[in-house]
Design a protein around this motif. Sequence first.
Motif, PDB file in Angstrom:
ATOM      1  N   ARG A  23       0.403  -1.792   0.140  1.00  0.00           N
ATOM      2  CA  ARG A  23      -0.181   0.018  -0.043  1.00  0.00           C
ATOM      3  C   ARG A  23       0.952   1.368  -0.111  1.00  0.00           C
ATOM      4  NH1 ARG A  23      -2.305  -0.274   5.050  1.00  0.00           N
ATOM      5  NH2 ARG A  23      -3.865  -1.883   4.274  1.00  0.00           N
ATOM      6  N   ARG A  24       1.809   1.504   1.072  1.00  0.00           N
ATOM      7  CA  ARG A  24       2.967   1.853   0.711  1.00  0.00           C
ATOM      8  C   ARG A  24       3.645   2.897   0.099  1.00  0.00           C
ATOM      9  NH1 ARG A  24       5.276   6.005   0.569  1.00  0.00           N
ATOM     10  NH2 ARG A  24       6.060   6.999   2.025  1.00  0.00           N
ATOM     11  N   ALA A  44     -13.982   8.101  -8.150  1.00  0.00           N
ATOM     12  CA  ALA A  44     -13.658   7.356  -7.501  1.00  0.00           C
ATOM     13  C   ALA A  44     -14.118   7.338  -6.396  1.00  0.00           C
ATOM     14  CB  ALA A  44     -12.154   6.888  -8.053  1.00  0.00           C
ATOM     15  N   VAL A  45     -13.792   8.242  -5.741  1.00  0.00           N
ATOM     16  CA  VAL A  45     -14.779   8.672  -4.392  1.00  0.00           C
ATOM     17  C   VAL A  45     -16.236   9.350  -4.426  1.00  0.00           C
ATOM     18  CG1 VAL A  45     -14.839  10.574  -2.661  1.00  0.00           C
ATOM     19  CG2 VAL A  45     -12.807  10.471  -3.708  1.00  0.00           C
ATOM     20  N   ASP A  46     -16.371   9.683  -5.392  1.00  0.00           N
ATOM     21  CA  ASP A  46     -18.234   9.856  -5.033  1.00  0.00           C
ATOM     22  C   ASP A  46     -18.251   7.872  -5.815  1.00  0.00           C
ATOM     23  OD1 ASP A  46     -17.531  12.288  -5.395  1.00  0.00           O
ATOM     24  OD2 ASP A  46     -17.893  12.856  -7.409  1.00  0.00           O
ATOM     25  N   ARG A  47     -17.610   7.435  -6.385  1.00  0.00           N
ATOM     26  CA  ARG A  47     -18.535   5.638  -6.550  1.00  0.00           C
ATOM     27  C   ARG A  47     -18.734   5.187  -5.409  1.00  0.00           C
ATOM     28  NH1 ARG A  47     -15.870   0.472 -10.296  1.00  0.00           N
ATOM     29  NH2 ARG A  47     -18.461  -0.773  -8.928  1.00  0.00           N
ATOM     30  N   VAL A  48     -17.191   5.270  -4.233  1.00  0.00           N
ATOM     31  CA  VAL A  48     -17.379   4.854  -3.929  1.00  0.00           C
ATOM     32  C   VAL A  48     -18.736   5.336  -1.947  1.00  0.00           C
ATOM     33  CG1 VAL A  48     -16.278   4.803  -1.165  1.00  0.00           C
ATOM     34  CG2 VAL A  48     -15.068   3.818  -3.561  1.00  0.00           C
ATOM     35  N   MET A  49     -18.999   6.177  -2.246  1.00  0.00           N
ATOM     36  CA  MET A  49     -19.490   6.937  -1.580  1.00  0.00           C
ATOM     37  C   MET A  49     -20.861   6.154  -2.020  1.00  0.00           C
ATOM     38  SD  MET A  49     -18.697  10.850  -0.789  1.00  0.00           S
ATOM     39  CE  MET A  49     -19.075  11.803  -2.126  1.00  0.00           C
ATOM     40  N   THR A  50     -21.499   5.911  -3.544  1.00  0.00           N
ATOM     41  CA  THR A  50     -22.786   5.630  -3.463  1.00  0.00           C
ATOM     42  C   THR A  50     -22.952   4.406  -3.085  1.00  0.00           C
ATOM     43  OG1 THR A  50     -22.525   8.220  -5.798  1.00  0.00           O
ATOM     44  CG2 THR A  50     -24.710   5.883  -5.891  1.00  0.00           C
ATOM     45  N   GLU A  51     -22.085   3.925  -3.427  1.00  0.00           N
ATOM     46  CA  GLU A  51     -22.322   2.133  -3.297  1.00  0.00           C
ATOM     47  C   GLU A  51     -22.119   2.045  -1.882  1.00  0.00           C
ATOM     48  OE1 GLU A  51     -20.927  -0.045  -7.072  1.00  0.00           O
ATOM     49  OE2 GLU A  51     -21.157   1.732  -8.543  1.00  0.00           O
ATOM     50  N   GLY A  52     -21.680   2.905  -1.084  1.00  0.00           N
ATOM     51  CA  GLY A  52     -20.945   2.587   0.059  1.00  0.00           C
ATOM     52  C   GLY A  52     -22.633   3.339   0.991  1.00  0.00           C
ATOM     53  N   LYS A  65      -7.463   4.837  -0.199  1.00  0.00           N
ATOM     54  CA  LYS A  65      -6.147   5.020   0.106  1.00  0.00           C
ATOM     55  C   LYS A  65      -6.121   3.104   1.015  1.00  0.00           C
ATOM     56  CE  LYS A  65      -2.312   7.144   2.865  1.00  0.00           C
ATOM     57  NZ  LYS A  65      -1.701   8.130   3.224  1.00  0.00           N
ATOM     58  N   GLN A  66      -6.924   2.832   1.540  1.00  0.00           N
ATOM     59  CA  GLN A  66      -6.067   1.984   2.697  1.00  0.00           C
ATOM     60  C   GLN A  66      -6.857   0.771   1.565  1.00  0.00           C
ATOM     61  OE1 GLN A  66      -8.954   1.548   6.086  1.00  0.00           O
ATOM     62  NE2 GLN A  66      -9.066  -0.614   6.423  1.00  0.00           N
ATOM     63  N   ALA A  67      -7.433   0.783   0.470  1.00  0.00           N
ATOM     64  CA  ALA A  67      -8.173  -0.238  -0.160  1.00  0.00           C
ATOM     65  C   ALA A  67      -7.136  -0.369  -1.656  1.00  0.00           C
ATOM     66  CB  ALA A  67      -9.293  -0.070  -0.907  1.00  0.00           C
ATOM     67  N   GLN A  68      -5.999   1.032  -1.615  1.00  0.00           N
ATOM     68  CA  GLN A  68      -5.244   0.784  -2.773  1.00  0.00           C
ATOM     69  C   GLN A  68      -5.782   0.991  -3.976  1.00  0.00           C
ATOM     70  OE1 GLN A  68      -1.868  -2.357  -2.757  1.00  0.00           O
ATOM     71  NE2 GLN A  68      -3.222  -3.280  -1.846  1.00  0.00           N
ATOM     72  N   GLY A  69      -7.214   1.876  -3.876  1.00  0.00           N
ATOM     73  CA  GLY A  69      -7.620   1.972  -5.400  1.00  0.00           C
ATOM     74  C   GLY A  69      -8.482   1.254  -5.882  1.00  0.00           C
ATOM     75  N   ASP A  70      -8.278   0.360  -5.062  1.00  0.00           N
ATOM     76  CA  ASP A  70      -9.562  -0.621  -5.383  1.00  0.00           C
ATOM     77  C   ASP A  70     -11.036  -0.699  -5.088  1.00  0.00           C
ATOM     78  OD1 ASP A  70     -11.407  -3.083  -5.486  1.00  0.00           O
ATOM     79  OD2 ASP A  70     -10.176  -5.032  -5.032  1.00  0.00           O
ATOM     80  N   ALA A  71     -12.176   0.092  -5.799  1.00  0.00           N
ATOM     81  CA  ALA A  71     -13.326   0.933  -5.525  1.00  0.00           C
ATOM     82  C   ALA A  71     -14.011  -0.081  -4.606  1.00  0.00           C
ATOM     83  CB  ALA A  71     -14.176   0.632  -6.221  1.00  0.00           C
ATOM     84  N   VAL A  72     -14.160  -1.406  -4.980  1.00  0.00           N
ATOM     85  CA  VAL A  72     -14.718  -2.408  -4.335  1.00  0.00           C
ATOM     86  C   VAL A  72     -14.608  -3.129  -2.868  1.00  0.00           C
ATOM     87  CG1 VAL A  72     -16.405  -4.782  -4.258  1.00  0.00           C
ATOM     88  CG2 VAL A  72     -16.035  -3.246  -6.193  1.00  0.00           C
ATOM     89  N   GLU A  73     -13.125  -3.040  -2.699  1.00  0.00           N
ATOM     90  CA  GLU A  73     -12.593  -3.375  -1.611  1.00  0.00           C
ATOM     91  C   GLU A  73     -12.850  -1.865  -0.763  1.00  0.00           C
ATOM     92  OE1 GLU A  73     -11.630  -6.091  -0.731  1.00  0.00           O
ATOM     93  OE2 GLU A  73     -11.168  -4.931   1.647  1.00  0.00           O
ATOM     94  N   ALA A  74     -12.749  -0.931  -1.445  1.00  0.00           N
ATOM     95  CA  ALA A  74     -12.479   0.446  -0.801  1.00  0.00           C
ATOM     96  C   ALA A  74     -14.673   0.527  -0.028  1.00  0.00           C
ATOM     97  CB  ALA A  74     -12.870   1.658  -1.331  1.00  0.00           C
ATOM     98  N   ILE A  75     -15.236   0.657  -0.911  1.00  0.00           N
ATOM     99  CA  ILE A  75     -17.404  -0.006  -0.712  1.00  0.00           C
ATOM    100  C   ILE A  75     -17.052  -1.169   0.103  1.00  0.00           C
ATOM    101  CG2 ILE A  75     -19.045  -0.313  -1.604  1.00  0.00           C
ATOM    102  CD1 ILE A  75     -17.996   0.235  -4.647  1.00  0.00           C
ATOM    103  N   PHE A  76     -16.583  -1.694   0.425  1.00  0.00           N
ATOM    104  CA  PHE A  76     -16.544  -2.467   1.461  1.00  0.00           C
ATOM    105  C   PHE A  76     -16.486  -2.013   2.749  1.00  0.00           C
ATOM    106  CE2 PHE A  76     -15.972  -7.822   1.683  1.00  0.00           C
ATOM    107  CZ  PHE A  76     -16.845  -7.066   2.926  1.00  0.00           C
TER     108      PHE A  76
END
Length: 367
Positions: A23-24, A44-52, A65-76
């Motif tokens: 990640r770093r 990307a932030v807007d998509r994560v907010m919508t589906e999250g 950031k925690q998901a290394q840019g992986d949108a689905v992991e970030a949504i999770f």
Amino acid sequence: MYVAVKGGERAILNSHKLIAEERRGDPSLAELTIEQIAAQFKLAVDRVMTEGSVYDPELAALALKQAQGDAVEAIFLLRAYRTTLPRFAVSAPIETRQMDVRRRISAAYKDLPGGQVLGPTYDYTHRLLDFELAANGGVGEPQAEAADEPLPDLMPPVLDILDREDLIEQEIADRENEPVFDLTRESMSFPAGRDQRLQNLARGDEGFVLGLAYSTTRGYGGAHPFVGEVRYGEVAVEITPEELGFAIEIGDVSVTECQMINQFQGSKDHPAQFTRGYGLSFGHGERKAMSMAMVDRALRAKELGEDAIHPAQDDEFVLSHTDNIEAVGFVTHFKLPHYVDFQAELQLVRKLRAEHAARHEMKEAAE
């Protein structure tokens, strides 16, 4: 030879350390800040907010950031955090006709009351890599020119034009006193009402909803939609605290709204009218809002008296498969140990092969 895989606490902890290292990335480079991600990876932030299902750009940026840019992991991550939050109020429906518009276009009418507002869009870019971004880091200070006159405070929806001539079906009547299905607290049930369907599509995976919307225009839904209007901007959110008894604004949210004009609907008793499809997403999410509106219209097939024969018209198929968190959970669970199941199937295959070989030998002996 099959060798059983063993894992333990030490291996898992080391796996977590490796994730942190990856990640770093290169430690000689400056680390991305949450503020940078929220400001520069906005879509990307807007998509994560919508589906999250959480409107919080900073939390969505942290999840990315925690998901290394992986949108689905970030949504999770965001969806999981959401379960820890208390619910202190339910907001009133937002009034998008009072939106502080930043972009508003229609593909149905060229000349609109209030005009077409292009705003920020990739629609007119050449889709060529901009090597200046790599060399110089961008254009520096914003260079867009401001309009001579401010936009009107009130910009009525474009579909009002058709509505005035009774050429489009009426919007659903005021349901203020009716309970609204809450997908965050109730399990899906079928047949699903439109309130449940729209909530599901809003949280649904953008790629899946986009694919379903695409299918409706390629012979699997009979749709030929027109973009009545896509608008993007800020709207106020109001709640009514019990102790006050009147509505107060608690802030603004950015949303994208899409209203699609769809096929005629009429009968011997009713004159022909256009029908509607509706989509809404947090932030700037035109692809999601348009796809949602097209699938919303497809899912209305039964209530409009149409034959529902295609996947995008089947509410059980669509609503059961839109949620990428549920899909990820089921698909990735196959990575977990299935040693006993596999050994059972391995023995079955060996037994079947032995029986096949025995039959083959008996056939050869008979010949």
